[in-house]
Design a protein around this motif. Sequence first.
Motif, PDB file in Angstrom:
ATOM      1  N   GLY A  41       0.218   0.308   8.280  1.00  0.00           N
ATOM      2  CA  GLY A  41      -0.643   0.582   7.120  1.00  0.00           C
ATOM      3  C   GLY A  41       0.106   0.511   5.801  1.00  0.00           C
ATOM      4  O   GLY A  41      -0.406   0.920   4.762  1.00  0.00           O
ATOM      5  N   GLY A  42       1.315  -0.036   5.829  1.00  0.00           N
ATOM      6  CA  GLY A  42       2.114  -0.089   4.586  1.00  0.00           C
ATOM      7  C   GLY A  42       1.805  -1.269   3.704  1.00  0.00           C
ATOM      8  O   GLY A  42       2.107  -1.271   2.522  1.00  0.00           O
ATOM      9  N   LYS A  43       1.157  -2.285   4.290  1.00  0.00           N
ATOM     10  CA  LYS A  43       0.843  -3.484   3.491  1.00  0.00           C
ATOM     11  C   LYS A  43      -0.407  -4.174   4.022  1.00  0.00           C
ATOM     12  O   LYS A  43      -0.807  -3.938   5.156  1.00  0.00           O
ATOM     13  CB  LYS A  43       2.031  -4.445   3.482  1.00  0.00           C
ATOM     14  CG  LYS A  43       2.456  -4.998   4.848  1.00  0.00           C
ATOM     15  CD  LYS A  43       3.683  -5.899   4.688  1.00  0.00           C
ATOM     16  CE  LYS A  43       4.032  -6.643   5.969  1.00  0.00           C
ATOM     17  NZ  LYS A  43       4.689  -5.795   6.966  1.00  0.00           N
ATOM     18  N   LYS A  44      -0.992  -5.012   3.154  1.00  0.00           N
ATOM     19  CA  LYS A  44      -2.228  -5.716   3.523  1.00  0.00           C
ATOM     20  C   LYS A  44      -2.049  -7.195   3.213  1.00  0.00           C
ATOM     21  O   LYS A  44      -1.665  -7.552   2.084  1.00  0.00           O
ATOM     22  CB  LYS A  44      -3.380  -5.128   2.696  1.00  0.00           C
ATOM     23  CG  LYS A  44      -4.731  -5.802   2.897  1.00  0.00           C
ATOM     24  CD  LYS A  44      -5.782  -4.991   2.159  1.00  0.00           C
ATOM     25  CE  LYS A  44      -6.802  -5.830   1.455  1.00  0.00           C
ATOM     26  NZ  LYS A  44      -7.637  -5.058   0.532  1.00  0.00           N
ATOM     27  N   LEU A  45      -2.318  -8.068   4.200  1.00  0.00           N
ATOM     28  CA  LEU A  45      -2.132  -9.507   4.013  1.00  0.00           C
ATOM     29  C   LEU A  45      -3.166 -10.068   3.033  1.00  0.00           C
ATOM     30  O   LEU A  45      -4.361  -9.830   3.173  1.00  0.00           O
ATOM     31  CB  LEU A  45      -2.252 -10.234   5.360  1.00  0.00           C
ATOM     32  CG  LEU A  45      -2.024 -11.750   5.332  1.00  0.00           C
ATOM     33  CD1 LEU A  45      -0.601 -12.084   4.942  1.00  0.00           C
ATOM     34  CD2 LEU A  45      -2.367 -12.367   6.689  1.00  0.00           C
ATOM     35  N   LEU A  46      -2.690 -10.814   2.035  1.00  0.00           N
ATOM     36  CA  LEU A  46      -3.581 -11.426   1.043  1.00  0.00           C
ATOM     37  C   LEU A  46      -3.695 -12.934   1.231  1.00  0.00           C
ATOM     38  O   LEU A  46      -4.767 -13.519   1.067  1.00  0.00           O
ATOM     39  CB  LEU A  46      -3.064 -11.145  -0.375  1.00  0.00           C
ATOM     40  CG  LEU A  46      -2.936  -9.683  -0.799  1.00  0.00           C
ATOM     41  CD1 LEU A  46      -2.264  -9.591  -2.150  1.00  0.00           C
ATOM     42  CD2 LEU A  46      -4.303  -9.013  -0.845  1.00  0.00           C
ATOM     43  N   LEU A 105       4.549  -8.015  -1.835  1.00  0.00           N
ATOM     44  CA  LEU A 105       5.686  -8.318  -0.980  1.00  0.00           C
ATOM     45  C   LEU A 105       5.472  -9.710  -0.408  1.00  0.00           C
ATOM     46  O   LEU A 105       4.377 -10.028   0.068  1.00  0.00           O
ATOM     47  CB  LEU A 105       5.781  -7.289   0.157  1.00  0.00           C
ATOM     48  CG  LEU A 105       6.830  -7.555   1.239  1.00  0.00           C
ATOM     49  CD1 LEU A 105       8.233  -7.383   0.685  1.00  0.00           C
ATOM     50  CD2 LEU A 105       6.614  -6.636   2.437  1.00  0.00           C
ATOM     51  N   VAL A 106       6.500 -10.559  -0.485  1.00  0.00           N
ATOM     52  CA  VAL A 106       6.411 -11.921   0.045  1.00  0.00           C
ATOM     53  C   VAL A 106       7.411 -12.059   1.188  1.00  0.00           C
ATOM     54  O   VAL A 106       8.570 -11.644   1.067  1.00  0.00           O
ATOM     55  CB  VAL A 106       6.698 -12.963  -1.062  1.00  0.00           C
ATOM     56  CG1 VAL A 106       6.703 -14.379  -0.487  1.00  0.00           C
ATOM     57  CG2 VAL A 106       5.645 -12.868  -2.169  1.00  0.00           C
ATOM     58  N   LEU A 134       0.829  -1.211   0.000  1.00  0.00           N
ATOM     59  CA  LEU A 134       0.000   0.000   0.000  1.00  0.00           C
ATOM     60  C   LEU A 134       0.864   1.262   0.000  1.00  0.00           C
ATOM     61  O   LEU A 134       0.504   2.271  -0.596  1.00  0.00           O
ATOM     62  CB  LEU A 134      -0.935   0.007   1.219  1.00  0.00           C
ATOM     63  CG  LEU A 134      -1.869  -1.214   1.358  1.00  0.00           C
ATOM     64  CD1 LEU A 134      -2.685  -1.110   2.637  1.00  0.00           C
ATOM     65  CD2 LEU A 134      -2.794  -1.347   0.144  1.00  0.00           C
ATOM     66  N   GLU A 135       2.008   1.202   0.672  1.00  0.00           N
ATOM     67  CA  GLU A 135       2.948   2.327   0.702  1.00  0.00           C
ATOM     68  C   GLU A 135       4.254   1.887   0.053  1.00  0.00           C
ATOM     69  O   GLU A 135       4.964   1.048   0.585  1.00  0.00           O
ATOM     70  CB  GLU A 135       3.217   2.768   2.151  1.00  0.00           C
ATOM     71  CG  GLU A 135       2.042   3.460   2.817  1.00  0.00           C
ATOM     72  CD  GLU A 135       1.722   4.812   2.196  1.00  0.00           C
ATOM     73  OE1 GLU A 135       2.624   5.402   1.567  1.00  0.00           O
ATOM     74  OE2 GLU A 135       0.575   5.259   2.333  1.00  0.00           O
TER      75      GLU A 135
END
Length: 349
Positions: free
Chosen positions: A123-128, A163-164, A114-115
């Motif tokens: 808030g920089g990433k969201k788990l998928l 991102l992994v 996200l960022e």
Amino acid sequence: AEALKRLLEVFGMEDPPAPPAHFKQPPQYMVDLFNTVANADGVTKNPDILEGNTVRSFLDKTHGEKMRFLFVLSSVAKNEKILTAELHLFRLWPRATDGPKRHHFCQVSVYQVLEQSEPDGPGGKKLLAARLVPLQGSGWEVFAITQAVRDWTEDESSNRGLLVTVQGLGGSTLDPPPLQFASGRDHHESKKPMLVLFTDDGRRGASLPMAGFPDLPPQAPLLPAKMSVPKLTGPRSTRSLDRLQPCQRHPLSVDFEEIGWSGWIISPRGYNAYHCKGSCPFPLGENMRPTNHATVQSIINALKLSEGVSSPCCVPDKLYSINLLYFDDDENVVLKQYDDMVAGSCGCH
């Protein structure tokens, strides 16, 4: 030119894609999928495998950071409905130097970035997707990331990649990570990270039985190579003989090389569309596969009960779909299914 333009419309394109600048090997996954769905001529043999009618593959564009991935989705049409999106990563054999393993599994997590500058910030990433992956062995790992791709296709600027992360069973950081995936830069073409989209573009065929193709007005026939206008200059007896032949299916070869499309179409090289030709004389037998309407029409025609009523026409009464595996304008490999492309059988309608 007009005929080829009309043919492109049938295949859902305005212009033919440019062939790849250099020889490119299509992803093995896409070749295997084509061979599972279709026979060598491209005719669908397993109609229930694809949920939609299009499968698109994209290779990673980062070429750098090992666990960051970016896929450019500009070739996805606005009217395409994203059904499923999958991230395919090739798990490498563990290095012999990694020492004894305390655990047999580690946790692999896939995040939507996200960022761009601070993916690890709040808030920089969201788990998928997240799951345990064995440390031994190698092969493809597939993660469902459908919602992220739907976000990206609705707002292209929101696509900051994926991102992994690889962690221990308790979420501990492992350095160096005991599990590694092939990257786009360092490994063979066949192991590159790939995004696969299953979509539907809304172009479904009409249902049969029917008489004629409503999408193709009679004044604009399709005449690509090997599809020629019947010549009426031969002896009258031959033409009369043609009319006396009962309604049946005849070969109709469509050769993509002759049309000039072999540069961007991977498979098939061509296909047999078949066409229907022959008479529908009174009385119509069961072998003519007549509709009730055709039977009534043939009786009215034979008894001359009404002026200007012709005998029924010999037309396709079953149509099959075909599949094309091809390179699009961005050199991504696409598998697309087209309905109503092969006359499966003929009947009097």
